[in-house]
Design an enzyme around this catalytic site. Structure first.
Site, mmCIF file in Angstrom:
data_model
loop_
_atom_site.group_PDB
_atom_site.id
_atom_site.type_symbol
_atom_site.label_atom_id
_atom_site.label_comp_id
_atom_site.label_asym_id
_atom_site.label_seq_id
_atom_site.Cartn_x
_atom_site.Cartn_y
_atom_site.Cartn_z
ATOM 1 N N LEU A 169 43.489 38.856 42.571
ATOM 2 C CA LEU A 169 44.871 39.035 42.139
ATOM 3 C C LEU A 169 44.962 39.715 40.781
ATOM 4 O O LEU A 169 45.899 40.475 40.514
ATOM 5 C CB LEU A 169 45.587 37.686 42.132
ATOM 6 C CG LEU A 169 45.788 37.074 43.514
ATOM 7 C CD1 LEU A 169 46.374 35.679 43.406
ATOM 8 C CD2 LEU A 169 46.682 37.956 44.381
ATOM 9 N N LYS A 170 43.993 39.464 39.920
ATOM 10 C CA LYS A 170 44.003 40.111 38.603
ATOM 11 C C LYS A 170 43.836 41.624 38.733
ATOM 12 O O LYS A 170 44.591 42.397 38.117
ATOM 13 C CB LYS A 170 42.898 39.527 37.725
ATOM 14 C CG LYS A 170 42.630 40.288 36.440
ATOM 15 C CD LYS A 170 43.838 40.365 35.523
ATOM 16 C CE LYS A 170 43.454 41.024 34.190
ATOM 17 N NZ LYS A 170 44.625 41.227 33.326
#
Length: 318
Positions: A169-170
């Protein structure tokens, strides 16, 4: 909880500062002795090696510029693995590769420790005030144990699932930020070329459907001319490269990200790897002869929200 922190750079120095400011007993390490001295002057103690730090601390946080550096800190000579055991936690706050954090995390867990990938998002100015957002990938029991740490360093904390999920997700969110940066650079350059007042163009973008977090922060330092967002082109290229690797493993044929990789490779060839990332607009300024700056904009971003205790963000469905 005694905490160790390895990596006191643009982000790590600010995150560790939040821990010190809020009364945590902190041990630090960095290859730059000046950064260590600054932390020690604020109340931290210094560690001679990652192994020494892990032996002395309950949780050790790494916040480093590249996955290979994290690997050396964890499994290299005098590394964290030499002292990891039951009751010990490794918390990886670097932007890293999902597969690599899982590989290292498996080694940590094989020795009885816990592993968390825990990257941050929201800009260095929010890291400085403890108002940044944090993703955490780990089992729920570990998440609840480290939550007081996370809510000290950040405002909004999201449990993303198992180890590795936060790293996916980062890099996804960094991909979106990069796409926003490039599009803002193009929009502002077109506005200048079309004879628009740039302060008016900035406000039009801000109040419209075209606004974004990147526009409301990075466009300001672009227009100031400082282009200082405390982030460099080599780090952008690393992040969107990691996103490409996630997409390739998932079998998703991306079109935009490969183009952005080429844009930032060209930016690095022209201006250098450590050039500030918003200066990707210089490619357009050089191509057009335009100066995309305007008076009245800040040279750097400052978080004007007061520091407040963080909290867990619970995903909604619709």
């Amino acid at each position: 909880m005694r905490v160790g922190f390895i990596g006191l750079g643009n982000v790590g120095g600010k995150l560790s500062g939040s821990l010190l400011r809020n009364g945590f007993e902190l041990m630090v390490r960095d290859l730059d002795p000046d950064l260590v001295d600054q932390a020690v002057a604020k109340g931290a103690t210094a560690a001679n090696s990652p192994r020494e730090m892990m032996a002395a601390c309950d949780t050790v946080i790494t916040c480093l510029p590249h996955p290979s550096i994290s690997a050396a800190v964890v499994e290299g000579e005098e590394g964290l693995l030499d002292a990891i055991g039951p009751g010990k936690t490794w918390l990886e706050m670097s932007t890293t590769d999902e597969a690599e954090v899982k590989r290292l995390g498996d080694k940590v867990r094989a020795k009885g420790g816990a592993a968390v990938d825990c990257p941050v998002s929201g800009g260095c100015h929010r890291a400085d005030t403890g108002n940044i957002s944090i993703f955490a990938g780990c089992d729920r029991e570990t998440f609840e144990r480290i939550l007081p740490l996370l809510t000290t360093m950040g405002r909004r904390v999201l449990h993303t699932g198992e180890l590795g999920s936060a790293s996916v997700l980062k890099v996804l969110t960094n991909y979106l930020a990069t796409a926003n940066l490039i599009s803002c650079a193009e929009a502002l350059t077109v506005a200048k070329g079309a004879g628009m007042d740039l302060a008016t163009a900035y406000e039009a973008m801000k109040i419209s459907s075209g606004t974004s977090f990147v526009h409301e922060t990075e466009s300001q330092v672009i227009l100031n001319g400082s282009r200082d967002i405390s982030f460099t082109m080599d780090l952008v290229l690393k992040d969107i490269g990691l996103f490409q690797e996630v997409a390739d493993r998932a079998g998703v044929p991306l079109e935009l990200n490969p183009l952005m990789i080429d844009i930032f490779k060209d930016g690095i060839d022209r201006f250098g790897a450590r050039e500030l990332s918003p200066n990707i607009i210089k490619r357009l300024e050089e191509a057009t002869g335009l100066d995309v700056t305007a008076p009245g904009f800040p040279s750097e971003m400052v978080d004007d929200e007061p520091e407040e205790p963080g909290y867990e963000v619970v995903p909604t469905r619709g």
